[in-house]
Design a protein around this motif. Structure first.
Motif, PDB file in Angstrom:
ATOM      1  N   THR A  51       0.862  -1.222   0.013  1.00 42.91           N
ATOM      2  CA  THR A  51       0.000  -0.108  -0.090  1.00 42.91           C
ATOM      3  C   THR A  51       0.682   1.257   0.001  1.00 42.91           C
ATOM      4  O   THR A  51       0.386   2.382  -0.236  1.00 42.91           O
ATOM      5  CB  THR A  51      -0.832   0.038   1.305  1.00 42.91           C
ATOM      6  N   TRP A  94      -9.435  -1.397  -3.985  1.00 43.96           N
ATOM      7  CA  TRP A  94      -7.938  -1.451  -4.446  1.00 43.96           C
ATOM      8  C   TRP A  94      -7.870  -0.682  -5.826  1.00 43.96           C
ATOM      9  O   TRP A  94      -7.013   0.316  -6.133  1.00 43.96           O
ATOM     10  CB  TRP A  94      -7.222  -2.445  -4.191  1.00 43.96           C
ATOM     11  N   ILE A 154      -3.561  -6.163  -6.827  1.00 46.92           N
ATOM     12  CA  ILE A 154      -3.744  -6.298  -5.226  1.00 46.92           C
ATOM     13  C   ILE A 154      -3.012  -7.758  -4.870  1.00 46.92           C
ATOM     14  O   ILE A 154      -3.052  -8.578  -5.372  1.00 46.92           O
ATOM     15  CB  ILE A 154      -5.178  -6.147  -4.666  1.00 46.92           C
TER      16      ILE A 154
END
Length: 927
Positions: free
Chosen positions: A605, A773, A782
């Motif tokens: 992330t 996402w 992801i």
């Protein structure tokens, strides 16, 4: 009367000229079906026929002569011909006419005689193998499976022992270790200040080169990254990054495919990548000079300076695919010169002939006195006065890193010399069990070979010749077993690779395979066959031919001892398997102080730049999400760790430091992971004062001596931080270790977002998270994992060991039961007349089955008594590696014992019931 006795009765009548035409025809037919007896009878007839015409006489005269010859042999040790009158001398020309050139050549050629003898040995051995198919199959099958297991373990051990041998100067390459031992604390580590490499090179002339490796994922760039070429839009997740300097490349002499190895990491913002990664990102190109970005950070364009050959799998550095230069790197102001931060692995190349013991003492005394003690004194560390007694510096040869670092915290995957010894011992025991089967069956079948041995001795065979014959049979069995064992090892290798997490291959092309296999086959054949050969060849002809040996093989102390050894070994493996399984279940199911179930860890992330917090906010809006937290510091493996030293504010110069972890978390960390507060409060989002607040665990409060820690301030080389809460201790490392002191504070650490999802539809939750996402990173897939799976992976080595022990325990029991089955069959055969008489006298099937089975059950009971204390000691020692462990309970040993008894009963019951059901008329009709 059995078939062999009937044939010899007919043969005796023939030699005594008393056989009828019908009996002669029957004898010829039986000899055609039994070529081995035919060969023995032919030898005896040739010996008996001394050239004179024999008068007709009854059988008693014939056996009188045989007994005379036997007595003569017992008196002189050599066979002689006992005849009443000397044989007439035949004319020399007639005798010569009976010899052709081949016979003369054989008579005068010991070599050809030896070849003929060996050929005869093999022929007889093959006949025995064909005659006793079941026993031969058990001998060869048990041998083959044990040999396959030994070969697989040998490949495993060979691979483990081959680690780090490929470096040209491996014998002189070392890394620096530290050993801290203070009271109950005993730890070894490899982390040092950056300045250590420079100091050790300039202060000690024994050091030719020094280098640094920094794999700590706490620092940006090390560990895992999202990587892409400069001109690409999409990132690819890659692991295996570490910081290194040019000195490390020089010490290890890593071979390069492209670029200059002497300057591979000498320039700032340079990087060395492996050949496989170069082919992945720059197929068919020389990537030297190309630029790549890490984690979308375009302020640091890394230029590829060299491409190295992939580090081989048998190197402790095999996990690393990318080396980032340390040239020009300083993680904070003064970081490269301080003695207060330990983050680097220090490698060195020593001059050949250096005395390591003297060098260790020299380095230990010099570094501690000249650098560490002054630094600790300046910082007010109370341990400075006794550091010489609680801390040691030693060097470890690079070739020892893989197998002798099981108690060293280095963050790398490596083997364990204890497992090598353990698996080697298991392989040895399995092979011994198979050898025991061979010895047991060979001696148990001695009555069937007794007449053969007696008659061979009567006709002139020496004991040495009989020993060679029986050894030839053993070698033949061994050869067949090794051939089958090689095939089984090849077939089972993929399964073994899965068990051991290896990528082993059969070394078909290496020159030593065939010689080693042949030598091993010869050695095992001799070892397994030496006792049966001496035992069988020692029979006395007079006793054999009188029939006194037929009952002698029904019981054997040695055979019982060997059966006990087999089952004791198998029971030890069963107990070990039960204990390992229960320890594994304990580790996975023990309450660890946080909720690891239903937590999804979204990785990478940090590539969202400044959108991580908005991404978290969107996740919290999903119907399937309970809470979410941003932090790279999680209580599972593969996440960040940051060790620091802590004091109570104002007591820095008074109290000793308390080492502990210092974690960056956010406001929702405790809520998401279900960590329980036992005092104080959690972080509050809108309270600015919390930026200088911390939450500690109970262990930290105890180590600091704080009974009421709320409101107290602690420091770690910076401004004091107020304790606002205390959490219940939870396990954030492997449960081999105890719980460490922990301090949590609010800070940004954005590589992982942990999401607690609601129980129910997991697929729906994952679909919603994935869709969210894609709104933030449409060009990047992801990546996520479940926290409970990551937690279980922390104990993969325990699971692996359990699977291996289970497999070997099953194999050992199987081989032991093969031998037990064959022994039960033979004992039932030997006692067939006794069983018949018992049935005639009224014995039931249950009585006879119990009678035949109880002897074996008694042996298993003895094996249980022997195996229990051995297994208890071994498993107690193994469990010492775990701070949290199961208690050894009586039921674990009882379960293994009952299992062994049931397996033994199941093995022998078939033969016992079969013997009990036999019609007594068949076994008694010859009496």
């Amino acid at each position: 009367m059995n078939l062999d006795d009937h044939i010899w009765s007919l043969a005796s009548k023939k030699l005594a000229n008393e056989a009828s035409e019908k009996e002669l025809q029957e004898l010829n037919a039986l000899l055609a079906e039994n070529p081995e007896l035919h060969s023995q009878l032919r030898l005896m007839s040739k010996w008996w026929d001394d050239g004179e015409e024999k008068p007709k006489s009854d059988g008693s005269v014939l056996f009188g002569k045989i007994q005379a010859k036997i007595k003569d042999m017992e008196g002189t040790g050599q066979p002689t011909v006992a005849v009443e009158t000397p044989a007439p001398v035949k004319p020399e020309k007639t005798m010569q006419a009976n010899y052709n050139s081949t016979e003369k050549l054989k008579q005068h050629s010991p070599f050809l005689n030896s070849i003929a003898m060996i050929k005869n040995y093999l022929k007889v051995a093959l006949r025995q193998l064909r005659k006793q198919k079941m026993y031969a199959a058990i001998k060869i099958g048990g041998f083959a499976f044990s040999i396959a297991a030994c070969l697989l373990i040998a490949l495993y051990i060979r691979d483990e022992l081959s680690f780090d041998k490929s470096y040209p100067n491996a014998a002189n390459v070392y890394r620096l270790l530290g050993h801290y031992h203070d009271g109950s604390v005993d730890e070894k580590g490899v982390d040092w200040p950056s300045v250590m490499a420079k100091v050790i090179k300039q202060d000690y002339p024994e050091v030719e080169k020094s280098g640094r490796l920094m794999p700590n994922s706490l620092f940006w760039g090390a560990g895992a990254n999202e990587l892409k070429r400069a001109e690409q839009a999409d990132n690819t997740h890659e692991e295996g990054f570490a910081y290194a300097d040019q000195g490390l490349i020089d010490i290890l002499n890593l071979p390069m495919v492209y670029g200059d190895p002497k300057h591979a990491l000498s320039e700032p913002l340079s990087m060395v990548i492996s050949k496989s990664k170069a082919d992945k990102y720059f197929p068919g190109q020389n990537p030297v000079g190309k630029v790549m970005y890490l984690n979308n950070n375009k302020t640091k364009p890394f230029k590829i300076a060299a491409v190295m050959q992939d580090i081989p799998g048998n190197s402790h550095l095999h996990d690393f695919k990318f080396f980032i230069t340390l040239a020009g790197v300083e993680f904070w102001n003064g970081e490269q010169a301080t003695w207060d931060a330990n983050n680097y692995h220090i490698y060195m190349a020593l001059k050949p002939g250096t005395n390591i013991a003297q060098f260790n003492k020299k380095v230990n005394d010099g570094i501690l006195k000249n650098y560490y003690i002054p630094s600790m004194t300046r910082n007010g560390d109370k341990r400075a006065s006794r550091v010489m007694s609680i801390f040691n510096l030693v060097v470890q040869n690079v070739q020892d890193i893989n197998l002798r670092s099981y108690d060293i915290h280095d963050g790398m995957s490596h083997g364990d010399i204890r497992f090598v010894w353990l698996f080697g011992a298991v392989a040895g025991f399995i092979l011994v069990i198979a050898c025991i089967n061979f010895i047991n069956l060979s001696t148990a079948k001695s009555a069937n070979r007794a007449k053969e041995v007696g008659l061979r001795k009567v006709v002139g065979s020496q004991r040495s010749g009989l020993i060679r014959q029986f050894l030839a049979e053993s070698l033949l069995y061994s050869f067949f077993s090794f051939v089958l064992g090689l095939v089984l090892a090849w077939v089972l290798l993929p399964y073994f690779n899965m068990l051991a997490s290896k990528s082993l291959t059969m070394p078909w092309a290496v020159w030593w395979l065939v010689p080693v296999v042949l030598a091993a086959a010869f050695l095992i054949g001799i070892v397994a066959g030496i006792y049966p050969a001496f035992y069988l060849s020692g029979f006395t002809p007079a006793e054999v031919l009188k029939g006194n040996l037929s009952t002698g093989s029904k019981s054997s102390v040695l055979r019982n001892v060997l059966v006990v050894f087999q089952f004791a070994t198998s029971i030890i493996l069963i107990i070990s398997t039960v204990v390992i399984y229960n320890q594994m279940q304990y580790l996975l199911n023990k309450k660890v102080g946080f909720e690891k179930d239903q937590v999804v860890m979204i990785q990478g992330t940090n590539t969202l730049d400044n959108q991580v917090k908005p991404f978290k906010s969107e996740l919290l809006k999903l119907s399937t999400v309970k809470s979410a937290s941003i932090s790279d510091f999680l209580p599972v493996s593969g996440t960040k760790r940051n060790g620091n030293q802590f004091f109570i504010e104002g007591r820095e110069k008074i109290d000793p430091t308390v080492g502990g972890q210092f974690w960056d978390v956010d406001h929702d960390y405790l809520k998401t992971l279900g960590i329980k507060l036992v005092a104080g409060r959690d972080f509050i989002p809108d309270m600015k004062a919390d930026s200088q607040a911390v939450i500690i665990n109970q262990m930290m409060a105890n180590k600091l001596g704080l009974k009421n820690p709320i409101g107290k301030k602690i420091v770690n080389y910076g401004p004091g931080k107020t304790i606002i809460g205390v959490v219940q201790d939870f396990n954030f490392n492997s449960m081999r270790d105890g719980i460490e002191p922990l301090v949590m504070h609010l800070s940004s650490s954005e590589s992982i977002v942990s999401v607690k999802i609601k129980a129910g539809d997991v697929k729906k939750a994952l679909d919603q998270i994935t869709a969210t996402w894609k709104q933030f990173a449409p060009n990047q897939p992801i990546r996520y994992t479940f926290m409970d799976e990551r937690f279980a992976s922390m104990y993969a080595d325990v699971q692996r060991m359990g699977r291996i022990f289970t497999s070997f325990a099953v194999l050992a029991i199987m081989i032991a039961c093969l031998g037990l089955f064959a022994l039960a069959a033979f004992m039932a055969e030997q006692r067939s007349k006794e069983i018949g008489i018992r049935k005639v006298l009224g014995a039931t099937i249950g009585n006879i089955t119990a009678m035949l089975s109880m002897n074996f059950v008694k042996l298993v009971f003895i094996a249980i008594v022997i195996a229990t204390p051995i297994a208890y000691y071994a498993m107690t020692q193994w469990l010492q590696d775990f701070t949290y462990r199961v208690q050894l309970s009586w039921w674990m040993f009882a379960l293994a014992g009952v299992a062994a008894i049931m397996i033994a009963l199941a093995t022998v019951s078939y033969q016992s019931i079969k013997a009990a059901l036999m019609n007594p008329v068949k076994s008694l009709k010859a009496e």
